[in-house]
Design an enzyme around this catalytic site. Structure first.
Site, PDB file in Angstrom:
ATOM      1  N   TYR A 155      27.184  -4.292  38.263  1.00 45.34           N
ATOM      2  CA  TYR A 155      27.874  -3.064  38.673  1.00 45.34           C
ATOM      3  C   TYR A 155      28.033  -2.983  40.187  1.00 45.34           C
ATOM      4  CZ  TYR A 155      28.561  -0.498  34.279  1.00 45.34           C
ATOM      5  OH  TYR A 155      29.024  -0.077  33.059  1.00 45.34           O
ATOM      6  N   GLU A 162      35.666  -4.509  44.300  1.00 39.38           N
ATOM      7  CA  GLU A 162      36.817  -3.625  44.121  1.00 39.38           C
ATOM      8  C   GLU A 162      37.166  -2.913  45.422  1.00 39.38           C
ATOM      9  OE1 GLU A 162      36.069  -1.030  40.800  1.00 39.38           O
ATOM     10  OE2 GLU A 162      35.444  -2.707  39.530  1.00 39.38           O
TER      11      GLU A 162
END
Length: 229
Positions: A155, A162
């Protein structure tokens, strides 16, 4: 390898069950292929003239876009997930692959794309395999552990990747104003994609801690229960 048999919490019709097995199995195979392409690039990159993006872009675009169907599944009631939450999660991925990665070369020619791709592929391979096996109520214990443990690393790596990709795309949209609507115009409406991308990046600040904490709660609930079985 042990396996955990779970009583299904909801009853699916046979056509819905067959469809979901087909959909999740297809996504599992697709993301496995993306993972294979990524590993192949790393091993043979000295022989490759293509970039990592060029090596994986077609299956990545296809199978990540295929996740849009998950919103339809929720809306139709064949999966129990919240439609709004699912839409937000799928939208963030689609936003990354099309207006960011597909449109802006600078966004994918840096370490952020590698982090993003590694996190996405491993997460999705585990997730879709889990979904397939969960439908038939037979999930291997090792798969269950991986799904609710590897996120601890994946994560943060994925989020970092991102954000780096979005950041590298900002100069492009600041300069070109692509996807923006500027005044004056017939609708008397303005929209700036550059600032919209910044807003998307800022949204990670409140959203990521909540999702990350939720996964730890789920991990304790599911793996904790397994220890007591």
């Amino acid at each position: 390898m042990t396996a955990t048999k779970k009583a299904p919490s909801r009853v699916l019709s046979l056509p819905a069950k067959i469809y979901l097995i087909f959909y999740n199995a297809t996504q599992f195979l697709g993301w496995s292929f993306v993972l294979y392409k990524m590993v192949d690039f790393v091993i043979n990159q000295h022989l490759e003239e293509k970039s990592l993006w060029e090596h994986v872009k077609i299956p990545l675009l296809i199978f990540q876009s295929g996740a849009i169907l998950e919103v339809v599944h929720c809306a139709c009631g064949i999966t129990p997930s919240n439609t709004i939450i699912t839409f937000a999660q799928v939208y963030s991925r689609v936003f990354l692959i099309w207006p960011i990665l597909y449109k802006v070369p600078d966004s994918r020619d840096q370490i952020g794309f590698s982090l993003l791709l590694l996190a996405w592929t491993v997460t999705e391979v585990l997730r879709y395999l889990y979904y397939v096996l969960n439908i038939i109520s037979f999930v291997p214990g090792f798969l269950l552990w991986c799904r609710y443990t590897l996120f601890i690393i994946l994560y943060p790596a994925g989020i970092t990747g991102e954000l780096l990709c979005c950041y590298r795309a900002l100069p492009h949209y600041s300069k070109t104003q692509e996807f923006s609507t500027l005044l004056p115009n017939a609708w008397n409406f303005t929209f700036n994609f550059y600032y919209y991308t910044i807003l998307v990046m800022l949204a990670y600040i409140p959203v990521f801690p909540q999702l990350y904490t939720h996964m730890f709660v789920q991990r304790k609930k599911i793996l904790g229960n397994k220890k007591h079985d």
